[in-house]
Structure formats: C-alpha cells, structure tokens
Design a protein around this motif. Structure first.
Motif, short mmCIF file in Angstrom:
data_model
loop_
_atom_site.label_atom_id
_atom_site.label_comp_id
_atom_site.label_asym_id
_atom_site.label_seq_id
_atom_site.Cartn_x
_atom_site.Cartn_y
_atom_site.Cartn_z
N GLN A 54 0.49 -1.53 0.25
CA GLN A 54 0.00 0.00 -0.42
C GLN A 54 1.04 1.13 0.26
O GLN A 54 2.13 1.01 0.65
CB GLN A 54 -1.04 -0.35 1.66
N PRO A 55 0.32 2.44 -1.10
CA PRO A 55 1.34 3.79 -0.48
C PRO A 55 1.32 3.72 0.67
O PRO A 55 0.43 4.42 1.53
CB PRO A 55 0.44 4.54 -1.25
N LYS A 56 2.08 4.66 0.84
CA LYS A 56 2.61 5.53 2.03
C LYS A 56 1.95 6.86 2.46
O LYS A 56 2.26 7.57 1.05
CB LYS A 56 3.87 5.15 3.01
N LYS A 57 1.26 7.37 3.47
CA LYS A 57 0.97 8.51 2.94
C LYS A 57 2.13 9.34 3.27
O LYS A 57 2.65 8.78 3.92
CB LYS A 57 0.00 8.74 4.50
N ASN A 58 2.01 10.74 2.73
CA ASN A 58 2.21 11.68 2.65
C ASN A 58 3.80 11.28 1.72
O ASN A 58 4.42 11.89 2.24
CB ASN A 58 2.82 12.21 3.96
N SER A 59 3.84 10.50 1.82
CA SER A 59 4.95 9.51 0.31
C SER A 59 4.96 10.28 -0.91
O SER A 59 3.96 10.97 -1.46
CB SER A 59 5.36 8.51 0.66
N LYS A 60 5.82 10.13 -2.01
CA LYS A 60 6.15 9.94 -3.27
C LYS A 60 5.28 8.97 -3.85
O LYS A 60 5.37 9.25 -4.70
CB LYS A 60 8.00 9.92 -3.35
N GLU A 61 4.88 8.12 -3.60
CA GLU A 61 4.20 7.16 -4.11
C GLU A 61 2.89 6.95 -4.05
O GLU A 61 2.01 7.16 -4.99
CB GLU A 61 4.45 5.57 -2.39
N GLU A 62 2.02 7.96 -3.03
CA GLU A 62 1.69 8.45 -2.89
C GLU A 62 0.90 9.09 -4.63
O GLU A 62 -0.22 9.08 -5.05
CB GLU A 62 0.89 9.17 -2.43
N GLU A 63 2.17 10.18 -5.16
CA GLU A 63 1.52 10.42 -6.43
C GLU A 63 1.66 9.35 -7.42
O GLU A 63 1.30 9.80 -8.71
CB GLU A 63 3.03 11.83 -6.56
N GLU A 64 2.33 8.67 -7.32
CA GLU A 64 2.21 7.65 -8.32
C GLU A 64 1.31 7.64 -8.25
O GLU A 64 0.87 6.67 -10.05
CB GLU A 64 3.51 6.87 -7.32
N TYR A 65 0.18 7.07 -7.38
CA TYR A 65 -1.48 6.00 -8.10
C TYR A 65 -2.35 7.26 -8.33
O TYR A 65 -3.68 7.13 -8.29
CB TYR A 65 -1.86 5.84 -6.52
N LYS A 66 -1.91 8.43 -9.36
CA LYS A 66 -2.65 9.67 -10.31
C LYS A 66 -2.19 8.70 -11.25
O LYS A 66 -3.57 9.11 -12.35
CB LYS A 66 -2.23 10.24 -10.14
N TYR A 67 -1.47 7.37 -11.86
CA TYR A 67 -1.75 6.64 -13.54
C TYR A 67 -2.71 5.53 -12.96
O TYR A 67 -2.51 4.61 -11.99
CB TYR A 67 -0.19 6.53 -13.77
N THR A 68 -2.92 5.13 -14.23
CA THR A 68 -4.64 4.55 -13.93
C THR A 68 -3.83 2.99 -13.93
O THR A 68 -4.38 2.34 -12.99
CB THR A 68 -4.75 4.31 -15.07
N SER A 69 -2.37 2.89 -13.97
CA SER A 69 -2.22 1.19 -13.63
C SER A 69 -1.65 0.94 -12.03
O SER A 69 -2.25 -0.07 -12.35
CB SER A 69 -0.73 1.66 -14.97
N CYS A 70 -1.68 2.43 -11.72
CA CYS A 70 -1.26 2.13 -10.62
C CYS A 70 -2.35 1.91 -9.78
O CYS A 70 -2.61 1.80 -9.48
CB CYS A 70 -0.04 3.99 -9.98
N ARG A 71 -2.98 2.81 -10.00
CA ARG A 71 -4.67 2.96 -9.41
C ARG A 71 -5.37 1.16 -9.41
O ARG A 71 -5.82 1.23 -8.77
CB ARG A 71 -5.70 4.20 -10.23
N ALA A 72 -4.83 0.72 -10.61
CA ALA A 72 -5.40 -0.70 -10.48
C ALA A 72 -4.38 -1.20 -10.09
O ALA A 72 -5.33 -2.77 -9.39
CB ALA A 72 -5.67 -1.14 -12.27
N PHE A 73 -3.77 -1.31 -9.91
CA PHE A 73 -2.77 -1.99 -9.36
C PHE A 73 -3.15 -1.62 -7.15
O PHE A 73 -3.04 -2.53 -6.55
CB PHE A 73 -1.07 -1.31 -8.87
N LEU A 74 -3.41 -0.86 -6.66
CA LEU A 74 -4.24 -0.47 -5.50
C LEU A 74 -5.77 -1.04 -5.78
O LEU A 74 -5.48 -1.53 -4.15
CB LEU A 74 -4.41 1.15 -5.65
N SER A 75 -6.29 -1.17 -6.66
CA SER A 75 -7.75 -1.92 -6.01
C SER A 75 -6.99 -3.00 -6.22
O SER A 75 -8.08 -3.83 -5.60
CB SER A 75 -8.28 -1.13 -7.67
N THR A 76 -6.50 -3.80 -7.01
CA THR A 76 -5.90 -5.50 -6.81
C THR A 76 -5.61 -5.24 -5.10
O THR A 76 -5.99 -6.39 -4.61
CB THR A 76 -4.78 -5.73 -7.88
N LEU A 77 -4.81 -4.31 -4.55
CA LEU A 77 -4.56 -4.75 -3.23
C LEU A 77 -5.77 -4.26 -2.35
O LEU A 77 -5.99 -5.53 -1.18
CB LEU A 77 -3.15 -3.81 -2.22
N ASN A 78 -6.22 -4.28 -2.82
CA ASN A 78 -7.46 -3.29 -2.39
C ASN A 78 -8.80 -4.94 -2.78
O ASN A 78 -9.14 -5.38 -1.48
CB ASN A 78 -8.74 -1.83 -1.95
#
Length: 611
Positions: A54-78
């Motif tokens: 999961q992306p860490k809060k207030n980190s650079k990883e959160e900005e990466e999840y604006k991409y649809t592929s990263c959001r899909a990965f986040l949905s997979t994690l959820n």
C-alpha cells in the motif's frame, strides 16, 4: 438389520467399534481445526502482503497512484484485502458450525456410549450371577444324589450281613432315608434355579441385549449421519464465499480493464512538462566580424545599430540552451558582443572592443527579460544555500504553476475548516446566549478571535500564492504593464542587443549560470531599474475608512494601521476579506475588512462593498 439379533454375542467387538467411531470423529474435528488455522494464516499473510505494498501516506508513492496502472494495482491490493477477509469468514464459520458443534457432540456421544455399555455390562453380570447359582445348585444336587446312593448301598450291605446288630441296620436305614430326602430337596432346588435361569437367559438374549445393542446402533448411526452433515457444511462454508471471492476477482479484472495508457502518457506530460520551448537553430558565429569593423563602429549610434543583428545571437532560441548545459557551469560569452560584466580596467579580449558605459546601461535598460534574470539570480542563491523558495521559483513554469495551484487549494481547504469551526463556535455562542445555564458566552470570545485571526492569516497566505499563480499564468497586469512601458520607452533607441537574458541562462532548477562579475553588475543596477518603473498612476480613492483595531502588516502586500486612523479606500472587499487602502501616495496595501469601518463614496465608480 438389528445389531441385537445379529451381533448378540459381539459385545466386546461392538465396544471397540464404537470407540473407533469416536476416534474418527475427533480426527475429523482436528482436520477442520487445522484447516481453519491455515485459512487464518493465509488471510493474515494476504493482509500483510496488501499492507506492504500500500502507498505510504505523505510520500512520493502517493503521487504515483494518479496513473491508471497504479490505481489498478491499488484496486488489486484492496480486493486482495477483501479476498483475505473471505478466508477469515471461512475460518470463523468452520469453527462455529463444525469444530465447536462437533466437539460438543463428541462429549455427548461419549457419555451416551458409556451409559449404554454400562447397562450391557450390568446385564452380563446379572446373567453370569444366575449361571453361577445354577451351577452351584446343580453340583449340590449331584453331590446329594451320590451321597444318597452311597447311603442306600451301605444300608443294603448292613441289612444283608447277619453279624450286624439290628440297631446298626436301623441306623443305616435312617441315614439312607435322610440322604435320599436331601437329594430330593437338592433336585427341587436345582429345578427351580434352572427354570429361573432359563427365564433370565431368555430375557437377556431376547430383550435386554437387543435393546441395549439397538441403542448403541442408533448412537453409531447418528454419529455417521453427523459426520456426513459436517462434511456438507464444510463444503457449503466454502461455497458461500465463492460469489464474494468472484466479485473480488471481477473487481481486479475491472480495474485492469480501466487502465488507460493514453491517460497515463498525458499525466507524464503534465508531471514533467517544463513549459519551456525547445531550443532553436544555433546561428553561425562570425569571428571575422570584429576584424572588419572600423573606428567609427565604436560610436554609440553605430553600436546601437549593430545591436540589431546581434539579437539573433542572444535571442529567445539561444537563451533556451540550458537543458543541454551542465548545472552551475557558466556558458561561454557571445563572441560578437561585449560582456556586461567586463571590468573596466581588466584586460581586453582581442576579438572584442571596449564600448562606452552609457551603451552598456542602455542595453541593460532595454532588455525586457531582466526582471526574470534578477529572479533567477535570487533563485540560484537560495538553491546554493539549500533552501526551497516559497514561491517555487526553482521549478520550471508548468511545474511551478501546479505546485502553486496545489498550495492554493490546500490553503482554501484550511480556511474552509477554520470557517466551519468559526460557524460552530458562533452557533454555540448563540446557544449560550439563549440558554445561559449551558455555558458562558464570553468564554468563547477568545477562541472565536483566535479562529478569525487564523482565517485572516490563511487568507493572506492564499492571496500571496494566488498572486504568484496569476503571475505564472500571465494574469497579473502589473508585470505586463511594466513590460509594455519598458518596450515603448526604448523602442526609439534601437532593438535590444545580444546582452539580454539570453546570456543569463537558467537551468531547470533555477540555478543562475552567469559569471559572478555579471551578478554583481545586475545587483548594482537592479535598484535603479525597479525605481524607473514604479511610478505607476495611482488608483483613485472610492471612499474612506476608520481603523477599528491595530493591524501589523508583516506580509508582502499588507499595510500596518493604528486604531482610530483614517485612511483612503482605493479598492473594496472582493469577497476575500481584504480591503485595499492608502495612507499617502507612497504607502498603500491590504488590511482585513473586519479591522476597518468603510465609508464608500456612492458617486465613485465601482463603489460597492462586500461586507
């Protein structure tokens, strides 16, 4: 078929078989329990895996999840987290519906089995006791018969012997009669006991044992049915979560199908776009030109005339060569023009001739992008000191605009929170005023004042960043007017020479790459340059105002006022809580609208208040 009739003589084997059945049931319970532990462990591992990525809060990883592929990965994690939850449900249901239930049933089964076999053993003991009594009566009857037979033989022997007295014969006769009577009694007793035993034995093999074995058979069949039902439950528990697991998998597929490569590519452009134009063609630099110049070329007029063709050497396209130049490395000076940072008494370049200082000053004044050069000098100095500028001027234009917009949005959200808090305190104060028993209204004044001051500070900060944002987006008229006035004033003096900001190149991080001598000259002339264009026509007064409180204007664009002071209003509140006022021709700025009482002139143009 009944165990009572078919297995009447297999009491011990039935006892072993029923114990084996209980052992099988306990083995199945252990199997299900271990399965639930595996499900819990698997769910825990899945949750940990999902949490790990999961992306860490207030980190650079959160900005990466604006991409649809990263959001899909986040949905997979959820979805995997929900998937793990279903395995926890399997464990809980199996524990409640199988393990706990069967464990309780095993205890009841053991108790019932113990009771049934206790009754069977009791019946066995009773029939064995009856058998022993029969055997004892039989032996006694046999013994008495033998004794009577011997007594009869003895009497007959005595009676035949002529030498025996009559008294001895009578005695032998009486003894024989006694023994005969005893034999008869034993016979009657044996007959009675035998009849009773036969009756008991019939009841034992045809009533008691069949009844007990029937109970044991029913108990065993219930155990078999129960373990079958538990196996069905085992399968149903798994089947119940299959639709939800299917939805989790469908969610992963849907998230994967939502990936948009074009959108991600556009986001990459928005994330890294600098806003600069690509460099143009590099012009041919003619090093033979200074050799052909005449003595008259050193005059001011000819220098200005020669500055026109030099514009293409120091123009916009050449000024954008910085992406290909290493940071903090000064570019070589243009060969056909004198450096504005040249030291008057220093050695002269063999290819460059010294030009008059007035010409240098005129070239400096007609160079439109000089303000940009001053800012880049400031940015470069701040970067060297390791500090990030508050206005994000170290970033390229497009990135700077995004950062400023983000900052403005954050400040607006904070202002909204403070405004909501102020409204809540105001409502609470009204409640206290209507119902004094609930609290003291005066106790909220300090908090209300503190919240209002926070709102004023946040509004001031927001205006500051909005001004910078407007400047980046080209919406600030002040800079445009200065630029137009600049160009209009010096159009008659000839075009700008190559000593413009083309030499003052910046790298994308805002570091200033000009020589130190050039920075010193820019600093010296900056004050005169700013004063030249600060004489804008002042705005007309549209009314007056009286300061209700003392305000210390510590931020840029504000003005300090004293309580009771009378000042001129030159711009009313636009709804943002600030009013622009003027003390005299040289002092003007913004103050919070709540700090002044405004008296607008109705005849003044645009006289409208937002208070």
């Amino acid at each position: 078929m009944s165990w009572g009739t078919e297995l009447w003589d297999q009491f011990d084997n039935l006892e072993k078989h029923t114990q084996w059945g209980i052992d099988i049931l306990e083995k199945y319970i252990k199997f299900v329990k271990e399965r639930t532990e595996i499900e819990l462990s698997y769910a825990k591992q899945l949750r940990n895996l999902s949490k790990k990525y999961q992306p860490k809060k207030n980190s650079k990883e959160e900005e990466e999840y604006k991409y649809t592929s990263c959001r899909a990965f986040l949905s997979t994690l959820n979805e995997m987290n929900d998937y793990a939850g279903q395995h926890e449900v399997i464990s809980e249901n199996m524990t409640a519906q199988i393990t706990v239930d069967l464990a309780r049933y095993v205890q009841e089964l053991k108790q019932e089995r113990k009771s049934n076999f206790h009754d069977g053993r009791k019946a066995q003991q009773h029939i064995e006791t009856c058998w022993k009594q029969l055997e004892s009566s039989k032996r006694r009857f046999e013994r008495d018969c033998k004794e009577a037979d011997r007594a009869q033989q003895y009497f007959e022997k005595m009676d035949a012997d002529i030498n025996v007295t009559k008294a001895d014969v009578e005695k032998a006769r009486q003894q024989a009669q006694i023994r005969h009577q005893m034999a008869e009694d034993s016979k009657a007793d044996y007959s009675s006991i035998l009849q009773k035993f036969n009756q008991e034995q019939h009841e034992y093999y045809h009533t008691h044992i069949p009844s007990i074995f029937q109970k044991i058979q029913e108990m065993e069949e219930r155990r078999i049915v129960r373990i079958g039902e538990s196996m069905k439950t085992y399968a149903e528990v798994d089947r119940q979560v299959i639709p939800i697991i299917g939805k989790c998998l469908d969610g992963i597929v849907k998230a994967a199908e939502a990936i948009d490569q074009k959108n991600d590519s556009q986001l990459v452009i928005e994330a890294y776009k600098s806003g600069f134009e690509p460099p143009g063609d590099i012009e041919f630099e003619d090093y033979t030109q200074p050799m052909k110049r005449t003595v008259s070329d050193n005059s001011l007029s000819n220098s200005r005339g020669d500055g026109k063709p030099e514009l293409k050497f120091g123009g916009k396209s050449k000024g954008k060569l910085w992406p290909f130049i290493k940071k903090n490395k000064p570019p070589p000076p243009p060969p056909a023009s004198a450096s504005p940072s040249a030291v008057p008494n220093g050695p002269q370049s063999p290819k460059q001739q010294k030009e008059p200082l007035s010409h240098r000053f005129n070239e400096f004044m007609i160079s439109k992008p000089k303000i940009h050069c001053f800012r880049s000098l400031k940015r470069g100095l701040s970067l060297k000191l390791g500090a990030t500028p508050e206005d994000f001027s170290n970033l390229p234009p497009e990135q700077r605009r995004k950062k400023l917009q983000q900052k403005v949005d954050e400040l607006n959200k904070e202002m909204q929170k403070e405004a909501d808090q102020r409204d809540a305190i105001t409502k609470m104060k009204d409640v206290y005023l209507k119902n004094p028993q609930m609290g003291d209204p005066a106790s909220l004044d300090h908090k209300l004042t503190e919240v209002s001051q926070n709102i004023d500070k946040l509004r001031l900060e927001a205006q500051k960043f909005e001004a910078w944002l407007a400047e980046v987006e080209g919406r600030l008229p002040v800079r445009g007017e200065q630029t137009r006035r600049q160009s209009g004033m010096y159009d008659g003096q000839g075009g700008p020479t190559g000593n413009s900001c083309a030499q003052d190149r910046e790298s994308p991080d805002g570091s200033y790459t000009e020589e130190r001598s050039q920075e010193n000259e820019v600093k010296v002339l900056a004050a005169d340059f700013d004063d030249e264009f600060d004489d804008e026509e002042p705005l007309p007064a549209i009314g007056t105002c009286k300061a209700l409180y003392t305000f210390e204007g510590q931020n840029e664009g504000t003005i300090s006022v004293l309580e009771g002071e009378i000042l001129y209003v030159i711009e009313e509140d636009k709804g943002d809580g600030w009013t622009r006022i003027r003390r005299n021709e040289d002092e003007e700025g913004y103050v919070p609208t709540s700090y002044v009482e405004v008296y607008l002139d109705k005849n003044a143009k645009g006289a409208k208040t937002y208070i």
